[in-house]
Scaffold this motif. Structure first.
Motif, PDB file in Angstrom:
ATOM      1  N   ARG A   8      -7.513  18.974  17.824  1.00 21.19           N
ATOM      2  CA  ARG A   8      -7.065  20.011  18.740  1.00 21.19           C
ATOM      3  C   ARG A   8      -6.092  19.492  19.775  1.00 21.19           C
ATOM      4  NH1 ARG A   8     -12.378  23.333  20.604  1.00 21.19           N
ATOM      5  NH2 ARG A   8     -13.249  23.721  18.551  1.00 21.19           N
ATOM      6  N   GLU A   9      -6.122  18.186  20.038  1.00 21.41           N
ATOM      7  CA  GLU A   9      -5.316  17.676  21.124  1.00 21.41           C
ATOM      8  C   GLU A   9      -3.839  17.779  20.781  1.00 21.41           C
ATOM      9  OE1 GLU A   9      -6.405  13.787  22.279  1.00 21.41           O
ATOM     10  OE2 GLU A   9      -8.385  14.398  23.022  1.00 21.41           O
ATOM     11  N   LEU A  10      -3.055  18.305  21.728  1.00 22.65           N
ATOM     12  CA  LEU A  10      -1.628  18.274  21.581  1.00 22.65           C
ATOM     13  C   LEU A  10      -1.161  16.842  21.755  1.00 22.65           C
ATOM     14  CD1 LEU A  10      -0.634  21.418  23.620  1.00 22.65           C
ATOM     15  CD2 LEU A  10      -0.759  21.177  21.163  1.00 22.65           C
ATOM     16  N   PRO A  11      -0.029  16.475  21.149  1.00 23.68           N
ATOM     17  CA  PRO A  11       0.414  15.089  21.221  1.00 23.68           C
ATOM     18  C   PRO A  11       0.834  14.729  22.626  1.00 23.68           C
ATOM     19  CG  PRO A  11       2.130  16.465  20.293  1.00 23.68           C
ATOM     20  CD  PRO A  11       0.910  17.337  20.434  1.00 23.68           C
ATOM     21  N   LEU A  12       0.549  13.499  23.028  1.00 23.05           N
ATOM     22  CA  LEU A  12       1.030  13.023  24.313  1.00 23.05           C
ATOM     23  C   LEU A  12       2.474  12.578  24.172  1.00 23.05           C
ATOM     24  CD1 LEU A  12       0.590  12.249  27.239  1.00 23.05           C
ATOM     25  CD2 LEU A  12      -0.386  10.097  26.487  1.00 23.05           C
ATOM     26  N   ALA A 136      -8.073  18.951  28.503  1.00 21.28           N
ATOM     27  CA  ALA A 136      -8.587  17.902  27.630  1.00 21.28           C
ATOM     28  C   ALA A 136      -7.532  17.340  26.683  1.00 21.28           C
ATOM     29  CB  ALA A 136      -9.768  18.444  26.812  1.00 21.28           C
ATOM     30  N   GLY A 137      -6.480  18.080  26.415  1.00 22.76           N
ATOM     31  CA  GLY A 137      -5.492  17.645  25.451  1.00 22.76           C
ATOM     32  C   GLY A 137      -4.434  16.742  26.055  1.00 22.76           C
ATOM     33  N   TYR A 143       2.182  16.242  31.151  1.00 29.02           N
ATOM     34  CA  TYR A 143       2.800  17.005  32.237  1.00 29.02           C
ATOM     35  C   TYR A 143       2.409  16.417  33.595  1.00 29.02           C
ATOM     36  CZ  TYR A 143       3.224  20.783  28.714  1.00 29.02           C
ATOM     37  OH  TYR A 143       3.499  21.530  27.609  1.00 29.02           O
ATOM     38  N   HIS A 144       1.120  16.156  33.755  1.00 25.05           N
ATOM     39  CA  HIS A 144       0.606  15.684  35.041  1.00 25.05           C
ATOM     40  C   HIS A 144       1.206  14.329  35.400  1.00 25.05           C
ATOM     41  CE1 HIS A 144      -2.295  14.118  37.973  1.00 25.05           C
ATOM     42  NE2 HIS A 144      -2.541  15.387  38.251  1.00 25.05           N
ATOM     43  N   LEU A 145       1.240  13.412  34.441  1.00 24.12           N
ATOM     44  CA  LEU A 145       1.809  12.096  34.695  1.00 24.12           C
ATOM     45  C   LEU A 145       3.287  12.203  35.053  1.00 24.12           C
ATOM     46  CD1 LEU A 145       1.639   8.996  34.684  1.00 24.12           C
ATOM     47  CD2 LEU A 145       2.066   9.083  32.211  1.00 24.12           C
ATOM     48  N   HIS A 146       4.010  13.028  34.335  1.00 26.32           N
ATOM     49  CA  HIS A 146       5.444  13.206  34.594  1.00 26.32           C
ATOM     50  C   HIS A 146       5.672  13.718  36.012  1.00 26.32           C
ATOM     51  CE1 HIS A 146       9.638  13.965  33.789  1.00 26.32           C
ATOM     52  NE2 HIS A 146       9.510  15.265  33.993  1.00 26.32           N
ATOM     53  N   LEU A 147       4.954  14.770  36.401  1.00 24.05           N
ATOM     54  CA  LEU A 147       5.129  15.325  37.740  1.00 24.05           C
ATOM     55  C   LEU A 147       4.675  14.357  38.824  1.00 24.05           C
ATOM     56  CD1 LEU A 147       4.102  19.075  37.344  1.00 24.05           C
ATOM     57  CD2 LEU A 147       6.362  18.174  37.918  1.00 24.05           C
ATOM     58  N   ALA A 148       3.531  13.722  38.626  1.00 23.35           N
ATOM     59  CA  ALA A 148       3.017  12.793  39.638  1.00 23.35           C
ATOM     60  C   ALA A 148       3.996  11.648  39.867  1.00 23.35           C
ATOM     61  CB  ALA A 148       1.649  12.261  39.227  1.00 23.35           C
TER      62      ALA A 148
END
Length: 208
Positions: A8-12, A136-137, A143-148
């Motif tokens: 289910r996880e979208l790719p990082l 969870a994905g 997204y979070h890492l990019h923005l942070a």
């Protein structure tokens, strides 16, 4: 074999794992069938049995590959997700590298609005499949890492992890669809609201 949760996880980052030719063909047929069914009848029309019948494969194959309807929805989302990730990681500025942090934040959130608009119903189905599904994905983590990272470059003293979550919160599919369909906001109004948040983030003068 991967667990259904992993599927289910979208790719990082990066491309999909290599598959045997027959497995790759089955995946292609299943996703093509699911895409047609969802386009015709909406996400609620997705049925594992109907997808299997339309694709010409056994229903067990569909369950083994995707786990359940939420896993199938995530797989339909996957291709669009890879396009967005490639753009903000390696594409031209201001979405990609080379622009100032505040410009990249604005370009990223604008692109994320467009991406959410395109697949809002699929995202709503996938994100509400469990309480933690949205977070969870791999996509949310990317997204979070990019923005942070961009926020820390812009404001080294800021709580970048909290602010990254705060900027992503309006793009949760349930809130986005509430604003678009219940409150009647158009896409440009949503983007303008996010731009206001970004401008405030970039302020260096004390609040008055």
């Amino acid at each position: 074999m991967q667990s259904s949760g992993a599927k289910r996880e979208l790719p990082l980052i990066g491309g999909p794992p290599r598959e045997r030719a027959d497995a790759a063909e089955n995946r292609r047929k299943i996703l093509s069938a699911a895409r047609r069914i969802a386009a015709t009848g909406g996400v609620e029309s997705l049925s594992m049995d109907e997808v299997a019948q339309t694709a010409g494969v056994g229903v067990g194959t569909v369950y083994r590959r995707f786990g359940d309807r939420a896993g199938l929805a995530y797989a339909l989302i996957d291709e669009r997700e890879r396009v967005l990730q490639a753009a903000f990681l390696h594409g031209p500025p201001p979405l990609g590298p080379g622009a100032e942090p505040i410009e990249r934040i604005g370009a990223f959130l604008s692109a994320l609005v467009d991406r959410t608009e395109e697949q809002a119903d699929l995202l709503l189905f996938a994100e509400t499949s469990s309480p933690e599904a949205r977070y969870a994905g791999g996509a949310y983590a990317a997204y979070h890492l990019h923005l942070a990272t961009l926020i820390l470059r812009l404001r080294p003293d800021a709580d970048a992890h909290y602010l990254a979550d705060a900027l992503l919160a309006p793009l949760a599919a349930n809130l986005y669809l509430h604003q678009r369909r219940t409150l009647g906001m158009d896409v440009e109004r949503v983007k303008a609201g996010l731009d206001a948040l970004i401008r405030n983030l970039g302020r260096t003068d004390p609040a008055t």
